[in-house]
Design a protein around this motif. Structure first.
Motif, PDB file in Angstrom:
ATOM      1  N   PRO A 190       0.826  -1.209   0.000  1.00 41.09           N
ATOM      2  CA  PRO A 190       0.000   0.000   0.000  1.00 41.09           C
ATOM      3  C   PRO A 190       0.855   1.251   0.000  1.00 41.09           C
ATOM      4  O   PRO A 190       1.904   1.295   0.632  1.00 41.09           O
ATOM      5  CB  PRO A 190      -0.797  -0.124   1.320  1.00 41.09           C
ATOM      6  N   GLY A 191       0.386   2.280  -0.732  1.00 41.28           N
ATOM      7  CA  GLY A 191       1.116   3.544  -0.784  1.00 41.28           C
ATOM      8  C   GLY A 191       0.798   4.394   0.425  1.00 41.28           C
ATOM      9  O   GLY A 191       0.066   3.960   1.316  1.00 41.28           O
ATOM     10  N   PRO A 192       1.352   5.589   0.449  1.00 41.45           N
ATOM     11  CA  PRO A 192       1.134   6.476   1.590  1.00 41.45           C
ATOM     12  C   PRO A 192      -0.279   7.056   1.600  1.00 41.45           C
ATOM     13  O   PRO A 192      -0.941   7.109   0.575  1.00 41.45           O
ATOM     14  CB  PRO A 192       2.164   7.579   1.364  1.00 41.45           C
ATOM     15  N   VAL A 193      -0.712   7.497   2.774  1.00 42.02           N
ATOM     16  CA  VAL A 193      -1.993   8.182   2.900  1.00 42.02           C
ATOM     17  C   VAL A 193      -1.787   9.649   2.512  1.00 42.02           C
ATOM     18  O   VAL A 193      -0.910  10.318   3.045  1.00 42.02           O
ATOM     19  CB  VAL A 193      -2.518   8.099   4.354  1.00 42.02           C
ATOM     20  N   ILE A 194      -2.578  10.112   1.553  1.00 41.82           N
ATOM     21  CA  ILE A 194      -2.426  11.486   1.063  1.00 41.82           C
ATOM     22  C   ILE A 194      -3.724  12.262   1.262  1.00 41.82           C
ATOM     23  O   ILE A 194      -4.783  11.811   0.849  1.00 41.82           O
ATOM     24  CB  ILE A 194      -2.097  11.494  -0.450  1.00 41.82           C
ATOM     25  N   LYS A 195      -3.604  13.423   1.877  1.00 38.14           N
ATOM     26  CA  LYS A 195      -4.781  14.297   2.005  1.00 38.14           C
ATOM     27  C   LYS A 195      -5.028  14.963   0.651  1.00 38.14           C
ATOM     28  O   LYS A 195      -4.107  15.511   0.054  1.00 38.14           O
ATOM     29  CB  LYS A 195      -4.517  15.356   3.075  1.00 38.14           C
ATOM     30  N   LEU A 196      -6.252  14.875   0.171  1.00 40.46           N
ATOM     31  CA  LEU A 196      -6.567  15.503  -1.114  1.00 40.46           C
ATOM     32  C   LEU A 196      -6.348  17.015  -1.002  1.00 40.46           C
ATOM     33  O   LEU A 196      -6.680  17.624   0.005  1.00 40.46           O
ATOM     34  CB  LEU A 196      -8.008  15.210  -1.521  1.00 40.46           C
ATOM     35  N   ASP A 197      -5.773  17.584  -2.076  1.00 40.37           N
ATOM     36  CA  ASP A 197      -5.373  18.987  -2.027  1.00 40.37           C
ATOM     37  C   ASP A 197      -6.050  19.815  -3.125  1.00 40.37           C
ATOM     38  O   ASP A 197      -6.875  19.310  -3.878  1.00 40.37           O
ATOM     39  CB  ASP A 197      -3.850  19.097  -2.153  1.00 40.37           C
ATOM     40  N   LYS A 198      -5.679  21.070  -3.188  1.00 40.43           N
ATOM     41  CA  LYS A 198      -6.252  21.998  -4.175  1.00 40.43           C
ATOM     42  C   LYS A 198      -6.124  21.456  -5.598  1.00 40.43           C
ATOM     43  O   LYS A 198      -6.984  21.685  -6.436  1.00 40.43           O
ATOM     44  CB  LYS A 198      -5.546  23.358  -4.082  1.00 40.43           C
ATOM     45  N   GLN A 199      -5.019  20.790  -5.838  1.00 36.10           N
ATOM     46  CA  GLN A 199      -4.782  20.193  -7.151  1.00 36.10           C
ATOM     47  C   GLN A 199      -5.923  19.259  -7.528  1.00 36.10           C
ATOM     48  O   GLN A 199      -6.451  19.311  -8.636  1.00 36.10           O
ATOM     49  CB  GLN A 199      -3.467  19.404  -7.087  1.00 36.10           C
ATOM     50  N   PHE A 200      -6.299  18.403  -6.588  1.00 36.65           N
ATOM     51  CA  PHE A 200      -7.400  17.475  -6.834  1.00 36.65           C
ATOM     52  C   PHE A 200      -8.719  18.220  -6.994  1.00 36.65           C
ATOM     53  O   PHE A 200      -9.458  18.033  -7.957  1.00 36.65           O
ATOM     54  CB  PHE A 200      -7.527  16.470  -5.684  1.00 36.65           C
ATOM     55  N   TYR A 201      -9.033  19.064  -6.051  1.00 34.12           N
ATOM     56  CA  TYR A 201     -10.353  19.712  -6.031  1.00 34.12           C
ATOM     57  C   TYR A 201     -10.554  20.673  -7.203  1.00 34.12           C
ATOM     58  O   TYR A 201     -11.653  20.778  -7.747  1.00 34.12           O
ATOM     59  CB  TYR A 201     -10.555  20.460  -4.713  1.00 34.12           C
ATOM     60  N   GLN A 202      -9.493  21.359  -7.586  1.00 36.24           N
ATOM     61  CA  GLN A 202      -9.632  22.335  -8.667  1.00 36.24           C
ATOM     62  C   GLN A 202      -9.381  21.726 -10.031  1.00 36.24           C
ATOM     63  O   GLN A 202      -9.753  22.291 -11.051  1.00 36.24           O
ATOM     64  CB  GLN A 202      -8.683  23.520  -8.435  1.00 36.24           C
ATOM     65  N   GLY A 203      -8.755  20.541 -10.048  1.00 38.58           N
ATOM     66  CA  GLY A 203      -8.376  19.923 -11.309  1.00 38.58           C
ATOM     67  C   GLY A 203      -9.395  18.948 -11.874  1.00 38.58           C
ATOM     68  O   GLY A 203      -9.161  18.343 -12.918  1.00 38.58           O
ATOM     69  N   ASN A 204     -10.537  18.783 -11.203  1.00 38.28           N
ATOM     70  CA  ASN A 204     -11.566  17.855 -11.682  1.00 38.28           C
ATOM     71  C   ASN A 204     -12.935  18.529 -11.723  1.00 38.28           C
ATOM     72  O   ASN A 204     -13.253  19.347 -10.867  1.00 38.28           O
ATOM     73  CB  ASN A 204     -11.652  16.644 -10.748  1.00 38.28           C
ATOM     74  N   ASP A 205     -13.746  18.135 -12.711  1.00 38.12           N
ATOM     75  CA  ASP A 205     -15.132  18.596 -12.695  1.00 38.12           C
ATOM     76  C   ASP A 205     -15.915  17.709 -11.721  1.00 38.12           C
ATOM     77  O   ASP A 205     -15.386  16.730 -11.187  1.00 38.12           O
ATOM     78  CB  ASP A 205     -15.738  18.624 -14.104  1.00 38.12           C
ATOM     79  N   ALA A 206     -17.181  18.042 -11.486  1.00 34.69           N
ATOM     80  CA  ALA A 206     -17.948  17.358 -10.441  1.00 34.69           C
ATOM     81  C   ALA A 206     -18.192  15.880 -10.753  1.00 34.69           C
ATOM     82  O   ALA A 206     -18.183  15.042  -9.853  1.00 34.69           O
ATOM     83  CB  ALA A 206     -19.263  18.077 -10.184  1.00 34.69           C
ATOM     84  N   VAL A 207     -18.404  15.552 -12.041  1.00 30.41           N
ATOM     85  CA  VAL A 207     -18.645  14.146 -12.382  1.00 30.41           C
ATOM     86  C   VAL A 207     -17.388  13.315 -12.157  1.00 30.41           C
ATOM     87  O   VAL A 207     -17.435  12.242 -11.538  1.00 30.41           O
ATOM     88  CB  VAL A 207     -19.132  14.014 -13.844  1.00 30.41           C
ATOM     89  N   THR A 208     -16.265  13.820 -12.625  1.00 29.99           N
ATOM     90  CA  THR A 208     -14.999  13.108 -12.436  1.00 29.99           C
ATOM     91  C   THR A 208     -14.683  12.977 -10.951  1.00 29.99           C
ATOM     92  O   THR A 208     -14.327  11.888 -10.466  1.00 29.99           O
ATOM     93  CB  THR A 208     -13.864  13.859 -13.140  1.00 29.99           C
TER      94      THR A 208
END
Length: 204
Positions: free
Chosen positions: A2-20
């Motif tokens: 298993p990889g590390p636990v990562i807190k979702l960041d601005k990159q994730f939230y701003q880089g995806n539309d709502a469906v994705t």
DNA sequence: ACTCGGATGGTCT
DNA sequence: GACCATCCGAGTA
């Protein structure tokens, strides 16, 4: 491994539309630390709200009111609102500023802090109604109206990627719940849930 | 298994 | 004053 636990960041939230984002958030962990008490649940059901075109969204047509202004901020903050006078629903604002999109979290599977969650829901046993519904999981996790506009990169409410594998075919897409709106948005399959998960909400 | 109605208050017309 | 991105308990089966 298993990889590390990562807190979702601005990159994730701003880089995806709502469906994705709705699809990607399945299998992630919604975590809260409220008054020093930690609880968490694995996200198993979501819905996408794709304003301005989407008539199902509070921000349909790009409508700006005191309630909807949060939609126009940068992705990565909470939108929490009261429904039917008693339930508080938790959404994640996604995409860039001025694109009013959100993901409603409809169900989680209890992970950590089970005793606290049972207490908050006044239950003895971990039944589906502990966290299987948008108005239920907020109660279990201690989320309320006061958390509206909260930055999800902080340490009160956040979402973690624990690097668990989720087979794309294990996602069921269907029409969203409870919307009295015209076609096509009434029937567009923007409700997503993990197949055969007992914690998904009871509504059709 | 299901269907039905009541609770309850912010938001917008 | 109508509308809700809901839930639960009561009733019927």
């Amino acid at each position: 491994m298993p990889g590390p636990v990562i807190k979702l960041d601005k990159q994730f939230y701003q880089g995806n539309d709502a469906v994705t984002a709705s699809r990607l958030l399945l299998g992630k962990y919604l975590c809260t630390c409220i008054d020093g008490v930690y609880t968490s649940g694995k996200i198993v059901e979501t819905e996408a709200y794709m304003a301005p075109e989407d008539r199902g969204s509070h921000a349909w047509g790009g409508k700006r009111t005191p309630r909807t202004e949060v939609f126009f901020m940068e992705g990565g903050i909470a939108y929490v609102y009261l429904i039917y006078g008693m339930y508080q629903l938790f959404n994640v604002i996604v995409n860039v500023a001025d694109v009013p999109q959100a993901v409603l979290i409809r169900a989680v599977e209890p992970a950590e802090g089970l005793e606290v969650m049972l207490q908050r829901r006044s239950l003895e046993q971990p039944l589906r109604r502990l966290t299987g519904g948008p108005g239920l999981l907020t109660t279990a996790l201690g989320i309320g109206i006061g958390h509206n506009k909260l930055d999800l990169s902080g340490d009160t409410i956040w979402i973690e990627d624990r690097n668990e594998q989720l087979d794309g075919t294990a996602i069921i897409a269907s029409a969203r719940v409870g919307l009295n709106i015209d076609e096509p948005y009434r029937s567009i399959p923007w409700r997503f849930r993990i197949k055969d998960n007992k914690w998904t909400s009871p509504a059709k």
